[in-house]
Scaffold this motif. Structure first.
Motif, PDB file in Angstrom:
ATOM      1  N   LEU B  13      -9.913 -37.030  15.391  1.00  0.00           N
ATOM      2  CA  LEU B  13      -9.021 -36.039  15.705  1.00  0.00           C
ATOM      3  C   LEU B  13      -9.146 -35.499  17.077  1.00  0.00           C
ATOM      4  CD1 LEU B  13      -7.410 -34.507  12.746  1.00  0.00           C
ATOM      5  CD2 LEU B  13      -6.512 -35.869  13.706  1.00  0.00           C
ATOM      6  N   LYS B  14      -8.121 -35.217  18.048  1.00  0.00           N
ATOM      7  CA  LYS B  14      -8.308 -34.196  19.103  1.00  0.00           C
ATOM      8  C   LYS B  14      -8.129 -33.001  18.559  1.00  0.00           C
ATOM      9  CE  LYS B  14      -7.013 -37.812  22.429  1.00  0.00           C
ATOM     10  NZ  LYS B  14      -6.085 -38.097  23.573  1.00  0.00           N
ATOM     11  N   ILE B  15      -8.591 -31.940  19.299  1.00  0.00           N
ATOM     12  CA  ILE B  15      -8.460 -30.726  18.978  1.00  0.00           C
ATOM     13  C   ILE B  15      -6.789 -30.121  19.113  1.00  0.00           C
ATOM     14  CG2 ILE B  15      -8.819 -28.159  19.850  1.00  0.00           C
ATOM     15  CD1 ILE B  15     -11.676 -29.047  21.011  1.00  0.00           C
ATOM     16  N   GLY B  16      -6.282 -29.414  17.921  1.00  0.00           N
ATOM     17  CA  GLY B  16      -5.259 -28.956  18.078  1.00  0.00           C
ATOM     18  C   GLY B  16      -4.233 -30.262  17.056  1.00  0.00           C
ATOM     19  N   GLN B  17      -4.554 -31.355  17.020  1.00  0.00           N
ATOM     20  CA  GLN B  17      -3.901 -32.059  16.085  1.00  0.00           C
ATOM     21  C   GLN B  17      -3.954 -31.728  14.759  1.00  0.00           C
ATOM     22  OE1 GLN B  17      -5.622 -36.213  17.149  1.00  0.00           O
ATOM     23  NE2 GLN B  17      -3.963 -36.319  18.351  1.00  0.00           N
ATOM     24  N   SER B  18      -2.907 -32.337  13.989  1.00  0.00           N
ATOM     25  CA  SER B  18      -2.751 -32.080  12.495  1.00  0.00           C
ATOM     26  C   SER B  18      -3.028 -33.396  11.799  1.00  0.00           C
ATOM     27  CB  SER B  18      -1.425 -31.388  12.110  1.00  0.00           C
ATOM     28  OG  SER B  18      -1.418 -30.436  12.779  1.00  0.00           O
ATOM     29  N   MET B  19      -3.421 -33.410  10.594  1.00  0.00           N
ATOM     30  CA  MET B  19      -3.418 -34.608   9.666  1.00  0.00           C
ATOM     31  C   MET B  19      -3.542 -34.037   8.203  1.00  0.00           C
ATOM     32  SD  MET B  19      -7.337 -36.167   9.698  1.00  0.00           S
ATOM     33  CE  MET B  19      -6.675 -37.495   8.255  1.00  0.00           C
ATOM     34  N   ALA B  81      -6.452 -28.761  14.200  1.00  0.00           N
ATOM     35  CA  ALA B  81      -7.920 -29.331  13.936  1.00  0.00           C
ATOM     36  C   ALA B  81      -8.602 -28.589  15.041  1.00  0.00           C
ATOM     37  CB  ALA B  81      -7.998 -30.775  14.058  1.00  0.00           C
ATOM     38  N   ALA B  82     -10.067 -28.076  14.772  1.00  0.00           N
ATOM     39  CA  ALA B  82     -11.130 -27.329  15.299  1.00  0.00           C
ATOM     40  C   ALA B  82     -12.184 -28.087  15.093  1.00  0.00           C
ATOM     41  CB  ALA B  82     -11.103 -26.112  15.145  1.00  0.00           C
ATOM     42  N   PRO B  83     -13.189 -28.129  16.264  1.00  0.00           N
ATOM     43  CA  PRO B  83     -14.548 -28.973  16.126  1.00  0.00           C
ATOM     44  C   PRO B  83     -15.375 -28.446  14.944  1.00  0.00           C
ATOM     45  CG  PRO B  83     -14.089 -28.438  18.225  1.00  0.00           C
ATOM     46  CD  PRO B  83     -12.984 -27.756  17.614  1.00  0.00           C
ATOM     47  N   SER B  84     -15.010 -27.383  14.457  1.00  0.00           N
ATOM     48  CA  SER B  84     -15.775 -26.670  13.219  1.00  0.00           C
ATOM     49  C   SER B  84     -15.245 -27.291  12.033  1.00  0.00           C
ATOM     50  CB  SER B  84     -15.542 -25.190  13.093  1.00  0.00           C
ATOM     51  OG  SER B  84     -14.199 -25.095  12.851  1.00  0.00           O
ATOM     52  N   GLN B  85     -14.240 -28.038  12.124  1.00  0.00           N
ATOM     53  CA  GLN B  85     -13.894 -28.960  10.689  1.00  0.00           C
ATOM     54  C   GLN B  85     -14.253 -30.417  10.823  1.00  0.00           C
ATOM     55  OE1 GLN B  85      -9.664 -28.022  11.498  1.00  0.00           O
ATOM     56  NE2 GLN B  85      -9.734 -26.990   9.398  1.00  0.00           N
ATOM     57  N   THR B  86     -15.135 -30.747  11.734  1.00  0.00           N
ATOM     58  CA  THR B  86     -15.890 -31.960  11.520  1.00  0.00           C
ATOM     59  C   THR B  86     -16.869 -32.131  10.317  1.00  0.00           C
ATOM     60  OG1 THR B  86     -15.751 -32.278  14.016  1.00  0.00           O
ATOM     61  CG2 THR B  86     -17.611 -33.528  12.878  1.00  0.00           C
ATOM     62  N   SER B  87     -16.494 -32.717   9.690  1.00  0.00           N
ATOM     63  CA  SER B  87     -17.338 -32.749   8.379  1.00  0.00           C
ATOM     64  C   SER B  87     -17.063 -34.301   7.518  1.00  0.00           C
ATOM     65  CB  SER B  87     -16.933 -31.428   7.350  1.00  0.00           C
ATOM     66  OG  SER B  87     -17.763 -31.319   6.475  1.00  0.00           O
ATOM     67  N   VAL B  88     -17.621 -34.320   6.207  1.00  0.00           N
ATOM     68  CA  VAL B  88     -17.359 -35.182   5.456  1.00  0.00           C
ATOM     69  C   VAL B  88     -16.473 -34.616   4.297  1.00  0.00           C
ATOM     70  CG1 VAL B  88     -18.143 -37.353   3.892  1.00  0.00           C
ATOM     71  CG2 VAL B  88     -19.204 -36.741   5.889  1.00  0.00           C
ATOM     72  N   TYR B  89     -15.392 -35.060   3.933  1.00  0.00           N
ATOM     73  CA  TYR B  89     -14.563 -34.163   2.861  1.00  0.00           C
ATOM     74  C   TYR B  89     -14.522 -35.185   1.727  1.00  0.00           C
ATOM     75  CZ  TYR B  89     -12.754 -31.491   6.613  1.00  0.00           C
ATOM     76  OH  TYR B  89     -12.899 -30.365   7.534  1.00  0.00           O
ATOM     77  N   PHE B  90     -14.570 -34.402   0.515  1.00  0.00           N
ATOM     78  CA  PHE B  90     -14.805 -35.153  -0.743  1.00  0.00           C
ATOM     79  C   PHE B  90     -13.778 -34.467  -1.745  1.00  0.00           C
ATOM     80  CE2 PHE B  90     -18.581 -37.807  -0.435  1.00  0.00           C
ATOM     81  CZ  PHE B  90     -19.472 -37.294   0.455  1.00  0.00           C
ATOM     82  N   THR B 112     -14.106 -36.478  12.360  1.00  0.00           N
ATOM     83  CA  THR B 112     -14.583 -35.902  13.721  1.00  0.00           C
ATOM     84  C   THR B 112     -13.469 -35.500  14.428  1.00  0.00           C
ATOM     85  OG1 THR B 112     -16.344 -37.757  13.652  1.00  0.00           O
ATOM     86  CG2 THR B 112     -15.871 -36.709  15.643  1.00  0.00           C
ATOM     87  N   VAL B 113     -13.745 -34.061  14.857  1.00  0.00           N
ATOM     88  CA  VAL B 113     -12.819 -33.461  15.835  1.00  0.00           C
ATOM     89  C   VAL B 113     -13.252 -33.250  17.120  1.00  0.00           C
ATOM     90  CG1 VAL B 113     -11.287 -31.669  16.407  1.00  0.00           C
ATOM     91  CG2 VAL B 113     -11.772 -32.181  13.664  1.00  0.00           C
ATOM     92  N   LEU B 114     -12.760 -33.868  18.274  1.00  0.00           N
ATOM     93  CA  LEU B 114     -13.384 -33.915  19.574  1.00  0.00           C
ATOM     94  C   LEU B 114     -12.485 -33.178  20.625  1.00  0.00           C
ATOM     95  CD1 LEU B 114     -14.273 -37.663  19.893  1.00  0.00           C
ATOM     96  CD2 LEU B 114     -15.842 -35.530  19.276  1.00  0.00           C
TER      97      LEU B 114
END
Lengths: 110, 114
Positions: B13-19, B81-90, B112-114
């Protein structure tokens, strides 16, 4: 929520028993003790859980101290496939939450 | 039974996008959970649900929203989305009664948030 404390890492030789300790000194009377493990690049998987008595299943044994302030996960014969991060967590039927700590990374040496 | 199914498995995702991360289970479990796991760290509880229409915050809910309109589905929404949300989600689920139940996990969604 009651907390658990585990060593960051442990090592074991293949085909030897492994004892993974967990301290939970603030455990309440209705907290169940759960163990999960996470293999590399996978989601966690259930290993075993218990309340007061020792428990055995095909994967492991769980030994619970008489005062319930600590427990030990026992892998009877470690294999290379047992190398993983092992999490000890407490779950209470009233709180619904499963809070994971940082776990113990087990390294198994061939 | 498929168990717990998460989609997508990977997303950039790019910064600011939603999903929305989708999670569905076919075991008729009443309790469902979302966790995030940062590299080399343990799992942190984001949100959980004890049944359709009931959700509650976990340890790290900021930046996320959830809904539970059916027993089977528990989607996780990232609004900005923010870079701090780059993670693996379970996603995980369990059926609980008098005993606290075994948690079943999905395979994870790597974001991954870029």
């Amino acid at each position: 929520d009651a907390k658990t404390t585990q060593p960051n890492s442990m090592e074991s030789n293949e085909e030897e028993p492994v004892h993974l300790p967990c301290n939970h000194s603030t455990i309440s009377g209705t907290d169940y003790i759960h163990w999960y493990r996470q293999l590399p690049s996978q989601g966690p998987e259930y290993v075993i859980h218990g309340l007061t008595s020792n428990v055995n299943n095909r994967m492991a044994s769980l030994a619970i101290a008489e005062d319930r302030k600590s427990s030990t996960l026992i892998l009877h014969r470690a294999t290379l496939r047992d190398a993983a991060v092992y999490y000890c967590i407490l779950s209470n039927s009233g709180t619904y939450k499963y809070i994971f700590g940082t776990g113990t990374r087990l390294k198994v040496l061939a | 039974n498929a168990g717990v199914t998460q989609t997508p498995k990977f997303r950039i995702l790019k910064i600011g996008q939603s999903m929305t991360l989708q999670c569905t289970q076919d075991m008729n479990h009443n309790y469902m959970y979302w966790y995030r796991q940062d590299p080399g760290m343990g799992l942190k509880l984001i949100y959980y649900s004890v049944g359709a229409g009931i959700t509650d915050k976990g340890e790290v809910p900021n930046g996320y929203n959830v809904s539970r309109s059916t027993t089977e589905d528990f989607p996780l929404r990232l609004e900005l989305a923010a870079p701090s949300q780059t993670s693996v989600y379970f996603c995980a689920s369990t059926r609980r009664g008098l005993d606290t139940g075994e948690l079943f996990f999905g395979e994870g969604s790597r974001l991954t948030v870029l």
